[in-house]
Design a protein around this motif. Structure first.
Motif, PDB file in Angstrom:
ATOM      1  N   ALA A 642       0.928  -1.183   0.035  1.00  0.00           N
ATOM      2  CA  ALA A 642      -0.005   0.001   0.103  1.00  0.00           C
ATOM      3  C   ALA A 642       0.835   1.333   0.002  1.00  0.00           C
ATOM      4  N   TYR A 643       2.037   1.107   0.599  1.00  0.00           N
ATOM      5  CA  TYR A 643       2.884   2.389   0.759  1.00  0.00           C
ATOM      6  C   TYR A 643       3.398   2.635  -0.801  1.00  0.00           C
ATOM      7  N   LEU A 644       3.819   1.572  -1.308  1.00  0.00           N
ATOM      8  CA  LEU A 644       4.434   1.724  -2.768  1.00  0.00           C
ATOM      9  C   LEU A 644       3.263   2.224  -3.521  1.00  0.00           C
ATOM     10  N   ILE A 645       2.141   2.049  -3.292  1.00  0.00           N
ATOM     11  CA  ILE A 645       0.959   2.628  -4.273  1.00  0.00           C
ATOM     12  C   ILE A 645       0.651   3.750  -4.020  1.00  0.00           C
ATOM     13  N   ILE A 646       0.546   4.351  -2.841  1.00  0.00           N
ATOM     14  CA  ILE A 646       0.101   5.450  -2.212  1.00  0.00           C
ATOM     15  C   ILE A 646       1.313   6.733  -2.465  1.00  0.00           C
ATOM     16  N   ARG A 647       2.532   6.224  -2.426  1.00  0.00           N
ATOM     17  CA  ARG A 647       3.705   6.721  -2.423  1.00  0.00           C
ATOM     18  C   ARG A 647       3.816   7.838  -3.664  1.00  0.00           C
ATOM     19  N   LYS A 648       3.682   6.941  -4.855  1.00  0.00           N
ATOM     20  CA  LYS A 648       3.846   7.574  -6.179  1.00  0.00           C
ATOM     21  C   LYS A 648       3.546   6.582  -7.347  1.00  0.00           C
ATOM     22  N   SER A 649       3.162   7.004  -8.420  1.00  0.00           N
ATOM     23  CA  SER A 649       3.289   6.156  -9.614  1.00  0.00           C
ATOM     24  C   SER A 649       4.829   6.163 -10.230  1.00  0.00           C
ATOM     25  N   PRO A 650       5.042   5.134 -11.117  1.00  0.00           N
ATOM     26  CA  PRO A 650       6.074   5.035 -11.547  1.00  0.00           C
ATOM     27  C   PRO A 650       6.264   5.938 -12.787  1.00  0.00           C
ATOM     28  N   GLU A 651       7.308   6.416 -13.064  1.00  0.00           N
ATOM     29  CA  GLU A 651       7.652   7.712 -13.899  1.00  0.00           C
ATOM     30  C   GLU A 651       6.965   7.038 -15.475  1.00  0.00           C
ATOM     31  N   SER A 652       7.026   5.850 -15.643  1.00  0.00           N
ATOM     32  CA  SER A 652       6.737   5.264 -16.977  1.00  0.00           C
ATOM     33  C   SER A 652       5.199   5.501 -17.203  1.00  0.00           C
ATOM     34  N   MET A 653       4.506   5.114 -16.179  1.00  0.00           N
ATOM     35  CA  MET A 653       3.284   5.154 -16.037  1.00  0.00           C
ATOM     36  C   MET A 653       2.717   6.591 -15.960  1.00  0.00           C
ATOM     37  N   LYS A 654       3.408   7.697 -15.608  1.00  0.00           N
ATOM     38  CA  LYS A 654       2.988   8.993 -15.681  1.00  0.00           C
ATOM     39  C   LYS A 654       3.177   9.667 -17.002  1.00  0.00           C
ATOM     40  N   LYS A 655       4.443   9.194 -17.625  1.00  0.00           N
ATOM     41  CA  LYS A 655       4.582   9.748 -18.951  1.00  0.00           C
ATOM     42  C   LYS A 655       3.725   9.170 -19.862  1.00  0.00           C
ATOM     43  N   TYR A 656       3.281   7.993 -19.873  1.00  0.00           N
ATOM     44  CA  TYR A 656       2.216   7.322 -20.768  1.00  0.00           C
ATOM     45  C   TYR A 656       0.957   8.040 -20.545  1.00  0.00           C
ATOM     46  N   GLU A 657       0.495   8.244 -19.573  1.00  0.00           N
ATOM     47  CA  GLU A 657      -1.007   8.871 -19.160  1.00  0.00           C
ATOM     48  C   GLU A 657      -0.849  10.327 -19.801  1.00  0.00           C
ATOM     49  N   GLU A 678      -5.274   2.793  -6.006  1.00  0.00           N
ATOM     50  CA  GLU A 678      -5.461   3.239  -4.948  1.00  0.00           C
ATOM     51  C   GLU A 678      -6.964   2.589  -4.344  1.00  0.00           C
ATOM     52  N   ALA A 679      -7.845   2.686  -5.337  1.00  0.00           N
ATOM     53  CA  ALA A 679      -9.091   1.952  -5.157  1.00  0.00           C
ATOM     54  C   ALA A 679      -9.097   0.568  -4.711  1.00  0.00           C
ATOM     55  N   LYS A 680      -8.206  -0.253  -5.450  1.00  0.00           N
ATOM     56  CA  LYS A 680      -8.204  -1.481  -5.351  1.00  0.00           C
ATOM     57  C   LYS A 680      -7.431  -1.909  -3.830  1.00  0.00           C
ATOM     58  N   ILE A 709      -1.848   2.874   6.947  1.00  0.00           N
ATOM     59  CA  ILE A 709      -2.131   2.926   5.663  1.00  0.00           C
ATOM     60  C   ILE A 709      -3.137   4.322   5.417  1.00  0.00           C
ATOM     61  N   LEU A 710      -4.289   4.351   6.277  1.00  0.00           N
ATOM     62  CA  LEU A 710      -4.921   5.318   5.920  1.00  0.00           C
ATOM     63  C   LEU A 710      -4.608   6.803   6.436  1.00  0.00           C
ATOM     64  N   GLY A 711      -3.499   6.865   7.417  1.00  0.00           N
ATOM     65  CA  GLY A 711      -2.703   8.098   7.609  1.00  0.00           C
ATOM     66  C   GLY A 711      -1.842   8.215   6.605  1.00  0.00           C
ATOM     67  N   ILE A 712      -1.285   7.294   5.910  1.00  0.00           N
ATOM     68  CA  ILE A 712      -0.545   7.713   4.587  1.00  0.00           C
ATOM     69  C   ILE A 712      -1.335   8.344   3.712  1.00  0.00           C
ATOM     70  N   GLY A 713      -2.454   7.649   3.497  1.00  0.00           N
ATOM     71  CA  GLY A 713      -3.506   8.160   2.568  1.00  0.00           C
ATOM     72  C   GLY A 713      -4.094   9.721   2.820  1.00  0.00           C
ATOM     73  N   PHE A 714      -4.144   9.954   3.991  1.00  0.00           N
ATOM     74  CA  PHE A 714      -4.521  11.349   4.758  1.00  0.00           C
ATOM     75  C   PHE A 714      -3.731  12.459   4.103  1.00  0.00           C
ATOM     76  N   THR A 715      -1.989  11.997   4.382  1.00  0.00           N
ATOM     77  CA  THR A 715      -1.022  12.955   4.083  1.00  0.00           C
ATOM     78  C   THR A 715      -1.085  13.412   2.651  1.00  0.00           C
ATOM     79  N   ASN A 716      -1.611  12.348   1.783  1.00  0.00           N
ATOM     80  CA  ASN A 716      -1.313  12.552   0.321  1.00  0.00           C
ATOM     81  C   ASN A 716      -2.548  13.040  -0.456  1.00  0.00           C
ATOM     82  N   ILE A 717      -3.906  13.799   0.420  1.00  0.00           N
ATOM     83  CA  ILE A 717      -5.000  13.878  -0.264  1.00  0.00           C
ATOM     84  C   ILE A 717      -4.716  15.377  -0.627  1.00  0.00           C
TER      85      ILE A 717
END
Length: 887
Positions: A642-657, A678-680, A709-717
């Motif tokens: 969950a930390y790996l997901i909430i932290r960031k997306s890979p640069e390749s994904m961001k570039k592609y989007e 994140e929904a998953k 996990i919820l706390g990390i999510g709150f800090t990234n809102i």
């Protein structure tokens, strides 16, 4: 138990550190040797140059000083250049490389050839002096009487009798050599195959020894009939006496060294391999049906005399196959005999010889195609019989050697392709899966080997069978034989695992763990492949790994139940106890970091990530249902994922989007990759929370990780543009509120440990979500329903905010747990650590927590006064009743 594990862990860590240091020390040692050896060699060469120039200069008075000057200058230049070169790291590295290659070559030759050094010794001590004697004889032949002793002269008559006697002795030596070699090698002939003995009888060392004796006889015949050089007149007797003595010594040495069966079998395998290369030749057919330039010229001239069978496409030449089968049959006979006599070294060397023959055969056989091979079929039958023989032997270690040989043959067989590889354009649904039927023989035999050996008590053969299956799976994956992996590799590993868990003892539990480690290694390889395959059945190795682990989890949890070890199922899959171990977090990170270039690939990567998250959740739920003591390890893995997901997306994904963004209006806008992941995560969070909460799990610290996990999510809102993250967090908190409040009201069980976490979540909602209504409701519920006295524990006095009603973790305030499995791999950088510290300060802000505590006290303070007032009144009534009873 923990002390034992800790000591073993320290020992393993020390071994790892020493293993890293030893190559550097070995390199420095070899560098020092190369440095001083080079200096010594240059000094010797310079001395030889000076000595030669000093000796040769007196013979030419005119050039005497020029020769001496040239020698001094040449030796000086050589020494100066050497001083420069020995300080050049590239040159020293080159010397080390040459020395290493030469050393490895000599070790290999001496290991395979029992008479390797004998050949060079005979060549140096006997043949070279004899050759010089021949050269001297030919140069001085028919010269004048000053340099040649003619027949009939007085000098010649003095040595005629000696020459006759020496000739008789040499004839006797030739006969003795033939008799000794035949007698000594007949020891092998009586026990093993005649082909093995023949290979020794025709060894180049034996032939050289015979050729030397015949050459000496020829030289004596020349001396007897035509005379000899005048220079050796006084040395004929010493020369030939020395020759005869050394000839006898070498003959005895060769006989003694050549009668060892272990070395004889190795040499026979090497010789059979050379003959195999000669009998089974490579294919000369090219797919475009074009000849090489060399044969194109001969074909134009009508001189293309190559064998027609070498133009086959799907079968090797049939002429050479009987020879190969004969060679293998001889080696298998030696192996059977060695098993009967319990000679482990001979079994080992026989298997090496078999591998040498098959390796050479497959090297040429792979230039043809096809799914059938008579040589490998026959070898498979022979190996099966040999395996059964070793299993019945009292020396159980021999079965391990046979299984290792089976695995190596299987790896070699994977080099043979069934059909030519044809380049095709990119298909819409990916390439079709490839098959490899020849390898099925060896995977099936490895499974049979496990069935035969897992009940033995003094062998590592079952471990070896699993290791060899894993290696074949790796090579099959690298060669993209995915259909073979799906139908044989995974099924065999699962069957082996089922057999292991059905035998509920410690030994078979370790075998089951070995199967899981093999699957995890393949899992890491398959995680890099984001392609689909054009077939009706899903042969994707990634999905096969997921399916295999799900099936193996049920049995492994049962055998690990109530038996917590640091090698349990949960630790194998989620905890990095050693550097080489592959865990689910590694695989998740590898999938996230893939380079995505197509829309289909992006969807596959997301689907793989979701499957892996579901897999972790399913393991956790299975562990809970089975009552496994290490099921909390999967919550830890879920937290790190969950930390790996909430932290960031890979640069390749961001570039592609970013590249996919368009101004074209669409009816339905798909959520971003980050929102999907994140929904998953939070959907699985709610599922896991419900399961763990219902099972009344206390003591695994899973509450801290789930709330983190919820706390990390709150800090990234605030840094997210999407509202989906906020909605997901509120849904999770709403579920937690309802379950805790409902349980407290119904008084089903004690949930005192959840009220501090609910209070902490309410504070985060008030700060990060800005939903005052929800935070006030939570404050009111905590104030009304939280018990004034907890039956779990009192205040520890070591945490700052515990007195304000917030959770205490390890006698301290709540904190974001350390992600050990990610830090050791380098998945968390120094920047990430600083970010986590910043999140911690945001979540545990003193002003936030105290102000929210005051909000709770608005509701709780009157209730507390009422609670304690009632306690005091009840206490007074009890005291009054006690006094009345006493009176």
């Amino acid at each position: 138990m923990f002390d034992l594990w800790y000591r073993e862990h320290l020992e393993d860590q020390a071994k790892t550190e020493i293993t890293k240091i030893l190559p550097r020390l070995e390199y420095k040692r070899r560098t020092s040797i190369a440095h001083y050896f080079f200096s010594f060699l240059v000094a010797v060469i310079a001395f030889v140059i000076l000595f030669v120039t000093h000796i040769s200069s007196p013979y030419n008075e005119d050039l005497k000083y020029y020769i001496l000057t040239f020698g001094i200058i040449l030796s000086g230049v050589l020494v100066i250049v050497s001083q420069f070169l020995k300080r050049n790291s590239n040159f020293i590295r080159y010397l080390i490389h040459v020395h290493g290659n030469a050393s490895n070559y000599i070790k290999k030759r001496t290991f395979m050839d029992p008479l390797y050094w004998h050949f060079f010794t005979i060549l140096l001590i006997l043949c070279i002096p004899l050759l010089l004697l021949f050269v001297m004889t030919i140069i001085t032949w028919n010269g004048n009487s000053e340099i040649w002793v003619t027949v009939g002269s007085e000098s010649h008559n003095l040595h005629v009798e000696s020459i006759k006697q020496f000739s008789s002795l040499i004839l006797a030596i030739v006969s003795a050599q033939l008799a000794i070699f035949t007698f000594m090698f007949s020891y092998l002939l009586g026990r093993y195959s005649s082909q093995i003995v023949k290979s020794l009888m025709t060894h180049h060392t034996v032939l050289l020894l015979w050729a030397f004796s015949i050459a000496v006889l020829l030289l004596l015949w020349i001396f007897y009939l035509y005379g000899y050089p005048y220079l050796i007149e006084d040395y004929i007797n010493p020369i030939f006496i020395t020759i005869i003595i050394f000839s006898l010594i070498m003959t005895i040495w060769v006989c003694v060294s050549g009668i060892h069966p272990e070395k004889a079998v190795l040499y026979a395998g090497k010789k059979f391999a050379r003959k195999t290369r000669k009998h089974v030749k490579k294919s000369t057919l090219v797919l475009e049906k074009k000849f090489s330039k060399f044969w194109a010229v001969f074909n134009w001239a009508g001189l293309d005399w190559r064998e027609t069978e070498r133009f086959k496409l799907y079968e090797p030449p049939s002429k050479g196959l009987p020879f190969v089968m004969g060679y293998l049959s001889n080696l298998f006979n030696a192996a059977y005999k060695a098993v009967e006599e319990n000679q482990q070294d001979l079994v080992h060397n026989s298997l090496i010889a078999i591998l040498n023959v098959l390796k050479t055969y497959i090297e040429n056989r792979k230039t043809y195609y096809g799914s059938r091979d008579n040589v490998l079929n026959e070898t498979n039958d022979q190996m099966a019989a040999l395996l059964k023989a070793t299993c019945n032997s009292p020396n159980e270690h021999m079965s391990t050697l046979v299984i290792r040989c089976i695995g190596n043959i299987g790896l070699y067989s994977l080099q043979i392709e069934e059909r030519p590889s044809v380049e095709v354009p990119n298909l819409l649904y990916g390439p079709p899966p490839k098959r490899h039927e020849i390898s099925l023989l060896w995977t099936g035999l490895l499974k049979e080997a496990f069935e035969l050996t897992h009940k033995l008590q003094r062998t590592t053969a079952p471990y070896e069978a699993i290791d060899q299956l894993k290696l074949m799976g790796i090579i099959s994956h690298n060669n993209e034989y995915f259909e073979t992996m799906a139908t044989t590799f995974f099924s065999n590993i699962m069957n082996i695992h089922t057999t292991s868990v059905n035998n509920k003892d410690e030994y078979h539990r370790l075998l089951g763990q070995k199967c899981i480690e093999a699957i995890m290694y393949i899992f890491a390889l398959t995680s890099q492949d984001s392609r689909t395959y054009n077939c009706s059945i899903d042969f994707r190795p990634f999905n096969q790994c997921v399916h295999s682990l799900k099936r193996m989890a049920q049995g492994q949890f049962l055998i690990d139940k109530n038996n917590f070890t640091f090698e349990g199922f949960g630790n194998i899959l989620t905890s990095k106890t050693k550097e080489s171990q592959i865990i689910l977090q590694d695989i998740f990170y590898l999938i996230m970091e893939q380079n995505v270039s197509e829309d289909r690939q992006k969807s596959i990567v997301i689907n793989d990530l979701e499957n892996l998250i579901d897999l972790v959740a399913e393991f956790a739920k299975i562990g809970i249902s089975q009552g496994a003591v290490d099921c909390g390890m999967f919550i830890n893995a879920f937290y790190e994922i969950a930390y790996l997901i909430i932290r960031k997306s890979p640069e390749s994904m961001k570039k592609y989007e970013c590249e996919r963004k368009s101004d074209i209006p669409v009816l339905y806008e798909r959520p971003s990759t980050q929102d999907q992941k994140e929904a998953k995560i939070f959907t699985v969070w709610r599922d896991l929370f419900s399961v763990f909460f219902d099972k009344r799990i206390i003591g695994l610290d899973w509450e801290q990780k789930m709330c983190a996990i919820l706390g990390i999510g709150f800090t990234n809102i605030n840094i997210r543009e999407s509202e989906l993250l906020k909605n997901q967090l509120l849904e999770c908190i709403d579920l937690l509120r309802n379950r805790v409040i409902k349980t407290q009201i119904e008084n089903n069980r004690n949930v005192d440990h959840w009220w501090p976490y609910l209070q902490l979540l309410g504070a985060w909602v008030s700060e990060f979500v800005k939903e005052s209504k929800i935070s006030i409701e939570i404050a009111s519920e905590v104030g009304k329903l939280k018990p004034f006295h907890s039956y779990l524990h009192g205040y520890s006095g070591q945490s700052k905010f515990e007195a304000y009603g917030y959770p205490s973790v390890f006698h301290g305030d709540f904190f974001i747990p350390r992600m050990n499995n990610l830090m050791t791999q380098g998945y968390i950088t120094e920047k990430d650590i600083k970010q986590i510290i910043c999140w911690q300060e945001m979540l545990m802000n003193e002003d936030l927590l105290i102000s929210y505590h005051k909000e709770i006290e608005k509701t709780r303070s009157p209730l507390r006064e009422q609670y304690y007032k009632e306690l005091r009144e009840k206490k007074k009534e009890r005291n009054k009743d006690n006094q009345t009873e006493e009176n």
